[in-house]
Design a protein around this motif. Sequence first.
Motif, PDB file in Angstrom:
ATOM      1  N   TYR A  13       0.821  -1.211   0.000  1.00 49.46           N
ATOM      2  CA  TYR A  13       0.000   0.000   0.000  1.00 49.46           C
ATOM      3  C   TYR A  13       0.858   1.266   0.000  1.00 49.46           C
ATOM      4  O   TYR A  13       0.553   2.246  -0.684  1.00 49.46           O
ATOM      5  N   LEU A  14       1.938   1.232   0.780  1.00 53.18           N
ATOM      6  CA  LEU A  14       2.820   2.392   0.829  1.00 53.18           C
ATOM      7  C   LEU A  14       3.499   2.631  -0.518  1.00 53.18           C
ATOM      8  O   LEU A  14       3.692   3.779  -0.932  1.00 53.18           O
ATOM      9  N   THR A  15       3.855   1.558  -1.204  1.00 49.17           N
ATOM     10  CA  THR A  15       4.467   1.686  -2.532  1.00 49.17           C
ATOM     11  C   THR A  15       3.491   2.312  -3.516  1.00 49.17           C
ATOM     12  O   THR A  15       3.866   3.153  -4.346  1.00 49.17           O
ATOM     13  N   ILE A  16       2.230   1.916  -3.417  1.00 46.19           N
ATOM     14  CA  ILE A  16       1.200   2.505  -4.285  1.00 46.19           C
ATOM     15  C   ILE A  16       1.085   4.004  -4.014  1.00 46.19           C
ATOM     16  O   ILE A  16       0.944   4.818  -4.935  1.00 46.19           O
ATOM     17  N   VAL A  17       1.144   4.380  -2.737  1.00 48.79           N
ATOM     18  CA  VAL A  17       1.084   5.798  -2.365  1.00 48.79           C
ATOM     19  C   VAL A  17       2.242   6.566  -2.999  1.00 48.79           C
ATOM     20  O   VAL A  17       2.057   7.650  -3.561  1.00 48.79           O
ATOM     21  N   CYS A 379       6.766  16.288  -3.287  1.00 48.92           N
ATOM     22  CA  CYS A 379       6.771  14.821  -3.320  1.00 48.92           C
ATOM     23  C   CYS A 379       7.062  14.257  -1.937  1.00 48.92           C
ATOM     24  O   CYS A 379       6.408  13.324  -1.474  1.00 48.92           O
ATOM     25  N   TYR A 380       8.062  14.843  -1.288  1.00 47.51           N
ATOM     26  CA  TYR A 380       8.451  14.345   0.030  1.00 47.51           C
ATOM     27  C   TYR A 380       7.343  14.561   1.063  1.00 47.51           C
ATOM     28  O   TYR A 380       6.972  13.632   1.791  1.00 47.51           O
ATOM     29  N   VAL A 381       6.812  15.767   1.107  1.00 52.53           N
ATOM     30  CA  VAL A 381       5.802  16.100   2.124  1.00 52.53           C
ATOM     31  C   VAL A 381       4.526  15.288   1.913  1.00 52.53           C
ATOM     32  O   VAL A 381       3.971  14.713   2.867  1.00 52.53           O
ATOM     33  N   LEU A 382       4.041  15.227   0.671  1.00 50.91           N
ATOM     34  CA  LEU A 382       2.822  14.460   0.401  1.00 50.91           C
ATOM     35  C   LEU A 382       3.021  12.981   0.691  1.00 50.91           C
ATOM     36  O   LEU A 382       2.120  12.307   1.204  1.00 50.91           O
ATOM     37  N   SER A 383       4.210  12.469   0.370  1.00 48.80           N
ATOM     38  CA  SER A 383       4.490  11.065   0.633  1.00 48.80           C
ATOM     39  C   SER A 383       4.552  10.784   2.129  1.00 48.80           C
ATOM     40  O   SER A 383       4.113   9.726   2.590  1.00 48.80           O
TER      41      SER A 383
END
Length: 690
Positions: A13-17, A379-383
């Motif tokens: 799931y984290l990879t999909i995110v 990218c970093y913050v949203l991830s």
Amino acid sequence: MNIKNRKSKTFIYLTIVVFGIFALVSVLYKLGVFTFIENKTYDARMVYTASAFMPSDDICFIGIDQDSLNRAQEERGWSWPWPREAYGMIADYLHAGNAKSLTFDVLFTEPSVYGNADDEAFAKACKDWGKVVNTMYHSATAGAEVLLPIQSIKESAALIGSTVSAKDSDDMIRRARLYYEANGEKYAALGLAPLLLEEENSSLPTDDCIDGYESSLPLDKDGTLLLRYKGSIDRYAHYSAYDIIKSYDAYLKGEEAEIPPDNFEDAFVYFIFYAPGLFDICATPISKVYPGAGVHITLLDGILNNSFITPLPEIAVYVYMFICALLAMLCVRGANAASKRGLLLIVLSLILFPAAMCVLSVFLFSKNIWIPVVAPLLCYVLSIFGSIIVSYGLEGKQKQFIKNAFSQYLSPAVIDSLIANPHNLKLGGEKRHISIFFSDVQSFTSLSEKLTPEKLTELLNQYLTEMTNIILASGGTIDKYEGDAIIAFWNAPSNQENHAQRAIEAAIECQARLEELSAEFTKKVGRPLWTRIGINTGDAIVGNMGSNLRFDYTMLGDSVNLASRLEGLNKQFGTYLMCSLQTKNEAVKAGCALKWRELGKVAVVGKKEAVTVFEPITQAVYKKKEKVYKGFSFALKLFYQGKFLEAKKYFDVLSRYDPPSRSYSERCALLLQEGVDSKNWNGVWVASSK
């Protein structure tokens, strides 16, 4: 679902995110959504790094400033505009000084108000030298009129250059073109034109190379170059126009000129209007009020020194964005978002990682590499937040249950370890190298007899809370409480390379806190509280000990017993903090900035071999009692040598100020009384009790 399958599902799931966020931000980046804010970060980096770059020594400019206008009016009666004959004088002077070229950032599109002879005088000077660049202007609008110099000046110029600048959508000039097209003609930019006067560079470039220069230029897809500004235009060598004219007059008379002509030898010279209200103003990263000539000078400087800003290749930008998103996910996964400590680490990463990205971007910019900040940071913050939501949703409930169930029994460090590794909820231990802490309140038994059970409980809870907060804040694990005694250790369950230093500094802080609370405790029980602390570092078995139904996370081993003995040994020496040689050595190696008083070689109860013990001392206390500590050290050496009578004399003097000296004085007296032979003396203090 077992632990392994649960972790695997979470990772999927984290990879999909990560991929989803990367795709979203990439599309927005491609559409130019971040261009405006990215340009502002670009400008900030330009301002910050500009002063680190030195302007070219081969470029200078001559300006008509306010002083030139005033002096020309007073001395020659020249009102504005000046006669163009004046510009001819300047051209002749630079010609005499063997300058490489003179480029006018001035439009001569109308005849001189002083008549045709004035224009002809200027044109003659330009033609005689053959190294003068004059200027044209045209609007970027298709079909717009081209403004060229009047015929005589146009024909006398070695080259006509374009004064147009390449503006971004916010009207900021961050880039430049090598040439501009107008009505089917190509005109070199004023920053390139001087180079085309040299024989080897006589033609406009057709690609990213200029004839005569080996380095290729980092042209963007639209044919522009990102300019490396080097601060204010005044950083380039510059001269007042009227000073040049005065120097020209002196030169013609054979007199010494204020500014010698050879100042301009092999120099690329620009002529500009520099008085307030005369020069053209443009917006650049350096300033919103920047002379337009500075843009052309910066372009020439960039070509001469190959100092343009090179954007990171687009594919590399996308790779960077993906790495940022991936690192954010791994950070959340590694930090355990469902725990308070994990959330703290994530919040810390939200501060440190963006800061590191900014530092990296500035560092690369100082090397003339432009790397985007906004899209990768997004990218970093949203991830981070996306991964937190997923992690908490899939793992948070189970981990919160474990935490709630054990928070009343175990230290936070143990709980976090169990949350991260639930399979550790079983009996068993492991060998760990740890630092062990034992403490006990002095005369607590007699103190407790004077208090009611309620007051005693209140006092004990306050004391234990204060001490526990300090121990846990230093990363220690509370093993147990035994009445007023506290037993703790460091480097388990989590690894801590500087655990000896942590233990010693926590002990110092505990005693400092008790001193701060002395007035409050005195008010409650009639005197302050003093605690004796013993610390040892060594190997021990650490783990879950007990039965299948009830167990504690605790420690066992000889190193643990020694720490307990050192705590009790404080009473015999009159000290309140004592540690072993092993603890002292490891703390010093870790960088502990304390002083250390060697107290002696002691054979504690239950051990045959003697251990060397030390009293850790803060720098401030050591400085205050330095003479006492040095005197003690000298007397201790005499004690080790079996010179009891001599040692006692020194200890007697120090006894008035130092409890350990008093203890040694009594020990020396006892040894003298017993008639101990110094030849068979090993220097060991044999402890009489635990």
